[in-house]
Design an enzyme around this catalytic site. Structure first.
Site, PDB file in Angstrom:
ATOM      1  N   GLY A 263     -17.335  -4.360 -14.947  1.00 23.70           N
ATOM      2  CA  GLY A 263     -17.171  -5.017 -13.656  1.00 23.70           C
ATOM      3  C   GLY A 263     -18.379  -4.741 -12.779  1.00 23.70           C
ATOM      4  CB  ALA A 264     -20.906  -6.356 -11.453  1.00 27.62           C
TER       5      ALA A 264
ATOM      6  CB  THR B 275      -7.354  -1.412   0.896  1.00 29.47           C
ATOM      7  OG1 THR B 275      -7.336  -1.689  -0.498  1.00 29.47           O
ATOM      8  CG2 THR B 275      -6.255  -2.204   1.586  1.00 29.47           C
TER       9      THR B 275
ATOM     10  CG  HIS C 261     -25.768  -9.948 -18.507  1.00 29.46           C
ATOM     11  ND1 HIS C 261     -25.387  -8.631 -18.664  1.00 29.46           N
ATOM     12  CD2 HIS C 261     -27.097  -9.993 -18.789  1.00 29.46           C
ATOM     13  CE1 HIS C 261     -26.445  -7.914 -19.020  1.00 29.46           C
ATOM     14  NE2 HIS C 261     -27.492  -8.714 -19.109  1.00 29.46           N
TER      15      HIS C 261
ATOM     16  CG  ASN D  21     -19.471  -8.451 -14.167  1.00 29.08           C
ATOM     17  OD1 ASN D  21     -18.272  -8.169 -14.102  1.00 29.08           O
ATOM     18  ND2 ASN D  21     -20.020  -9.363 -13.390  1.00 29.08           N
ATOM     19  NE  ARG D  22     -15.380 -13.495 -15.258  1.00 25.61           N
ATOM     20  CZ  ARG D  22     -14.304 -13.827 -14.543  1.00 25.61           C
ATOM     21  NH1 ARG D  22     -13.187 -14.159 -15.154  1.00 25.61           N
ATOM     22  NH2 ARG D  22     -14.347 -13.794 -13.230  1.00 25.61           N
TER      23      ARG D  22
ATOM     24  CB  SER E  24      -0.913   0.011   1.226  1.00 25.79           C
ATOM     25  OG  SER E  24      -1.559   1.273   1.305  1.00 25.79           O
TER      26      SER E  24
ATOM     27  CE  LYS F  57     -20.339 -10.189  -9.099  1.00 29.01           C
ATOM     28  NZ  LYS F  57     -18.967 -10.768  -8.965  1.00 29.01           N
TER      29      LYS F  57
ATOM     30  CE  LYS G  64     -11.893  -0.677  -0.746  1.00 25.97           C
ATOM     31  NZ  LYS G  64     -11.813   0.064  -2.000  1.00 25.97           N
TER      32      LYS G  64
HETATM   33  P1  ATR Z   1     -13.792  -5.850  -6.144  1.00 25.27           P
HETATM   34  O1  ATR Z   1     -14.516  -5.764  -4.854  1.00 25.27           O
HETATM   35  O2  ATR Z   1     -12.343  -5.468  -6.090  1.00 25.27           O
HETATM   36  O3  ATR Z   1     -14.493  -5.159  -7.269  1.00 25.27           O
HETATM   37  P2  ATR Z   1     -14.863  -8.454  -6.805  1.00 25.27           P
HETATM   38  O4  ATR Z   1     -16.104  -8.171  -6.047  1.00 25.27           O
HETATM   39  O5  ATR Z   1     -14.204  -9.778  -6.644  1.00 25.27           O
HETATM   40  O6  ATR Z   1     -13.708  -7.418  -6.492  1.00 25.27           O
HETATM   41  O7  ATR Z   1     -15.177  -8.185  -8.341  1.00 25.27           O
HETATM   42  C1  ATR Z   1     -14.246  -8.451  -9.322  1.00 25.27           C
HETATM   43  C2  ATR Z   1     -14.817  -8.041 -10.688  1.00 25.27           C
HETATM   44  O8  ATR Z   1     -13.816  -8.291 -11.690  1.00 25.27           O
HETATM   45  C3  ATR Z   1     -16.039  -8.800 -11.111  1.00 25.27           C
HETATM   46  O9  ATR Z   1     -16.871  -7.951 -11.855  1.00 25.27           O
HETATM   47  C4  ATR Z   1     -15.451  -9.927 -11.976  1.00 25.27           C
HETATM   48  O10 ATR Z   1     -16.343 -10.458 -12.916  1.00 25.27           O
HETATM   49  P3  ATR Z   1     -17.341 -11.678 -12.503  1.00 25.27           P
HETATM   50  O11 ATR Z   1     -18.490 -11.050 -11.756  1.00 25.27           O
HETATM   51  O12 ATR Z   1     -17.751 -12.279 -13.787  1.00 25.27           O
HETATM   52  O13 ATR Z   1     -16.526 -12.609 -11.640  1.00 25.27           O
HETATM   53  C5  ATR Z   1     -14.379  -9.155 -12.682  1.00 25.27           C
HETATM   54  N1  ATR Z   1     -13.305  -9.992 -13.248  1.00 25.27           N
HETATM   55  C6  ATR Z   1     -12.330 -10.651 -12.581  1.00 25.27           C
HETATM   56  N2  ATR Z   1     -11.510 -11.288 -13.437  1.00 25.27           N
HETATM   57  C7  ATR Z   1     -11.967 -11.038 -14.702  1.00 25.27           C
HETATM   58  C8  ATR Z   1     -11.541 -11.396 -16.015  1.00 25.27           C
HETATM   59  N3  ATR Z   1     -10.472 -12.173 -16.223  1.00 25.27           N
HETATM   60  N4  ATR Z   1     -12.263 -10.931 -17.054  1.00 25.27           N
HETATM   61  C9  ATR Z   1     -13.352 -10.159 -16.854  1.00 25.27           C
HETATM   62  N5  ATR Z   1     -13.802  -9.778 -15.640  1.00 25.27           N
HETATM   63  C10 ATR Z   1     -13.118 -10.203 -14.570  1.00 25.27           C
END
Ligand code: ATR
Length: 270
Positions: A130-131, A64, A157, A154-155, A17, A159, A68
């Protein structure tokens, strides 16, 4: 025990950090001496570690990954931002001994985009990738800046749909995103940490004035390189967001508003 005001960042891992250096720069600006430590907590051990820190005189904390949500549950009361995000990255010890949870991530990112990158948010079409907690943290602040449209993809969907429903924004599947449409594209996935890219067609970046990654340094490189090659006119990693969220946390604790720019320049060259 030191008589300096005491702050810390909790994480797992936390050794990497940069928050201590950033906060020490803010303290120099304010002309005060503070302690700011990194505190490693075991998974499941956040509440105990935080309680010990405050019992020993801690006055405020940053939180962090991955704590959270634990921090959200630890505090007695929440700011509206923290409530909307469902995540706390800043804990403030109040005069009555209670803990208030806030979230400075969204403010840090949006200030960086508008002030440092010079890209207005008002009237713009924004795509969030991302979600997870990172993306949820910035949505309420973006919504407060009169953007024309916020879309989440998001990967997984389902979520994205869940988050979209919660905030009243639109979810679009990654392979159905409109081309040449979005002005600002923000990557909030953790894929870059493994060198992986979200599966988005290059033409989605066709009208993109700014591609932004919430992480900084080499973890942001795969996405930002792909964005630039696909036509994004400007790219930025999350160092400005990191400094910006730190500045807003510092202000919440101490009522002093740090000047972000010199600290960003200092951290960039470190
Ligand atoms: P954070 O709290 O840091 O956002 P998280 O809640 O684990 O961490 O979320 C990680 C995000 O990164 C999610 O949206 C995840 O997609 P999924 O919901 O499909 O898991 C996304 N993510 C992680 N690795 C990925 C990858 N290789 N390609 C695309 N999306 C990815």
């Amino acid at each position: 025990m030191s008589s300096k005001p005491r702050y810390a960042v909790f994480g797992n891992p936390v050794q990497h950090s940069k928050s201590p250096q950033i906060h020490q720069e803010f303290a120099k600006q304010e002309n005060v001496a503070i302690d700011y430590d990194r505190i490693y907590a075991e998974i499941g051990g956040f509440a105990e570690a935080a309680a010990a820190f405050f019992a020993e005189g801690g006055q405020g904390a940053n939180v962090t990954v991955p704590f959270k949500l634990d921090a959200f549950n630890f505090v007695d009361e929440h700011s509206e931002r923290a409530l909307a995000a469902g995540a706390v990255n800043t804990i403030i010890l109040l005069g009555n001994g209670k803990f208030r949870g806030d979230n400075s991530d969204g403010v840090g990112m949006v200030n960086d985009i508008i002030q440092a990158r010079g890209v207005p948010v008002a009237g713009k079409r924004i795509l969030l990738i991302g979600a997870g907690g990172a993306v949820r943290g910035v949505i309420p602040v973006l919504q407060g800046h009169q953007s024309a449209e916020i879309v989440i993809t998001n990967r997984t969907h389902a979520k994205a749909e869940e988050v979209a429903g919660r905030f009243g924004i639109r979810a679009i599947a990654m392979n159905e995103l409109p081309e040449n449409h979005f002005d600002i594209i923000i990557n909030g996935t953790s894929g870059g940490l493994n060198g992986e890219l979200p599966e988005i067609a290059p033409a989605v970046f066709g009208a993109c004035a700014l591609a932004y990654d919430m992480v900084y340094g080499k973890d942001s490189e795969p996405f930002l390189k792909f964005a630039a090659e696909s036509g994004a006119r400007q790219t930025a990693d999350g160092l400005g967001m990191l400094v910006g969220q730190a500045a807003f946390s510092y202000q919440l604790w101490r009522g002093f508003e740090p000047d972000i720019k010199p600290v960003f320049e200092y951290m960039k060259d470190l």
